[in-house]
Design an enzyme around this catalytic site. Sequence first.
Site, mmCIF file in Angstrom:
data_model
loop_
_atom_site.group_PDB
_atom_site.id
_atom_site.type_symbol
_atom_site.label_atom_id
_atom_site.label_comp_id
_atom_site.label_asym_id
_atom_site.label_seq_id
_atom_site.Cartn_x
_atom_site.Cartn_y
_atom_site.Cartn_z
ATOM 1 N N ASP A 1 0.616 -1.221 -0.178
ATOM 2 C CA ASP A 1 0.108 0.024 -0.200
ATOM 3 C C ASP A 1 0.970 1.313 -0.023
ATOM 4 O OD1 ASP A 1 -2.452 1.318 0.068
ATOM 5 O OD2 ASP A 1 -2.201 1.332 2.591
ATOM 6 N N ASP B 1 2.808 5.023 -5.483
ATOM 7 C CA ASP B 1 2.206 6.085 -5.061
ATOM 8 C C ASP B 1 3.368 7.220 -5.535
ATOM 9 O OD1 ASP B 1 0.824 8.362 -4.383
ATOM 10 O OD2 ASP B 1 0.466 7.559 -2.269
ATOM 11 N N ALA C 1 -11.492 5.408 2.579
ATOM 12 C CA ALA C 1 -12.655 4.704 2.399
ATOM 13 C C ALA C 1 -13.164 4.232 3.583
ATOM 14 C CB ALA C 1 -12.940 3.947 1.400
ATOM 15 N N SER C 2 -12.723 4.503 4.830
ATOM 16 C CA SER C 2 -13.254 4.269 6.121
ATOM 17 C C SER C 2 -14.264 4.925 6.285
ATOM 18 C CB SER C 2 -12.136 4.394 7.064
ATOM 19 O OG SER C 2 -11.454 3.420 7.236
ATOM 20 N N ASN D 1 -10.467 0.585 0.048
ATOM 21 C CA ASN D 1 -9.229 0.565 1.286
ATOM 22 C C ASN D 1 -9.775 1.045 2.544
ATOM 23 O OD1 ASN D 1 -7.593 0.152 -0.631
ATOM 24 N ND2 ASN D 1 -6.107 1.865 -0.612
HETATM 25 O O1 G3H Z 1 -2.945 4.895 3.710
HETATM 26 C C1 G3H Z 1 -2.419 4.756 4.637
HETATM 27 C C2 G3H Z 1 -2.717 3.616 5.593
HETATM 28 O O2 G3H Z 1 -3.611 4.157 6.719
HETATM 29 C C3 G3H Z 1 -1.326 3.242 6.316
HETATM 30 O O3 G3H Z 1 -1.106 3.750 7.340
HETATM 31 O O4 G3H Z 1 1.533 4.041 7.213
HETATM 32 O O5 G3H Z 1 0.308 4.405 9.544
HETATM 33 O O6 G3H Z 1 0.504 2.260 8.153
HETATM 34 P P1 G3H Z 1 0.311 3.635 8.271
HETATM 35 P P1 13P Z 2 -8.636 4.939 5.912
HETATM 36 O O1 13P Z 2 -7.703 5.815 6.654
HETATM 37 O O2 13P Z 2 -9.917 5.801 5.253
HETATM 38 O O3 13P Z 2 -8.939 3.897 6.228
HETATM 39 O O4 13P Z 2 -7.829 4.891 4.349
HETATM 40 C C1 13P Z 2 -6.843 3.565 4.128
HETATM 41 C C2 13P Z 2 -6.202 3.660 3.026
HETATM 42 O O5 13P Z 2 -6.610 4.333 2.157
HETATM 43 C C3 13P Z 2 -4.973 2.857 2.878
HETATM 44 O O6 13P Z 2 -4.261 3.098 1.707
HETATM 45 ZN ZN ZN Z 3 -4.206 4.996 0.933
#
Ligand code: G3H
Ligand code: 13P
Ligand code: ZN
Length: 314
Positions: free
Chosen positions: A82, A104, A218-219, A259
Amino acid sequence: MALVTSKEMFRKAFEGKYAIGAFNINNMEIIQAVTRGAKANNSAVILQVSRSALKYAGPKYLLAMVEAAVEETGIDVALHLDHGPDFETAKLCIENGFTSVMFDGSHYDYETNILKTKEVVEYAHSKGVVVEAELGKLAGVEDEVNVDSANATYTDPDQAVDFVSRTGVDSLAIAIGTSHGAYKFKGEAKLDFNRLENITEKLEKAGFAKYPIVLHGASSVDAQCVATCNEFGGKIDGASGIPNEMLRKAASMAVCKINMDTDIRLAMTAAIRKHFGEKPSSFDPRGYLGDAREAIQRLVEAKINDVLGSKDSL
Ligand code: G3H
Ligand code: 13P
Ligand code: ZN
């Protein structure tokens, strides 16, 4: 059933007008909860790993746990990087068995984004791995990068066509108003569905029929979950997410991957806070992490059934 790419998942999702859930994983409990939730609903699922998750758990641990989950559940799982920041991270993941990577380059200028994405696509495709890229900028916080809403830019439909044809990327993350984190909208939630439709139409006219679009940020930031966090000592004020209704609409359109990370964090935190609030003498990690695992599985099952529509997609 095994670790697979998302190619077939997206083809079926586009045709069936549903989306595959892409859930961020960081530890064993999250991996078990997501895959067991998917299994209980006979649904394909994407497990995605951010750069900070890679640093936290290490690619070898993550792969070994994901393989165990695939063996336990027997479902189709895509293991995805990701927000890959560079070629080296994508290569590291591909060498460690990931079946899908995101590069990205949305913070680069357009031509640099194309050049760098193309480099990842060429390498990944030579190894049988699919690639997601991003065009346009989402607001919010991701991997310690904070984009404020003034610097967020929606995806330009003509550019999307040019980008897809010049990079050969397999799916495209677009900006239509979603953002990362728990504070998505100050006022009313609003997504630019016309733009999504326009992007899809232009892609189709250019020969990219049924092209899979990805929705980041998308949460839905469930109010009850936030309330539980706050009831048991948390302080999460003004949080808001994407209403499930809007996610359902996106899934029925060209969005094939949705996501979610923040929702998992909130479900896990609410369960752990509640555990300690109700059982102050508890100190067995299997107690509070077990509660967290159950809460995440409930969340995943509810998303698959009521929002994504991916139930029985296997
Ligand atoms: O889009 C980002 C995700 O929420 C990942 O977050 O880098 O803190 O694991 P993180
Ligand atoms: P949220 O922060 O909305 O859960 O999005 C997660 C995301 O896009 C991870 O790539
Ligand atoms: Zn993301």
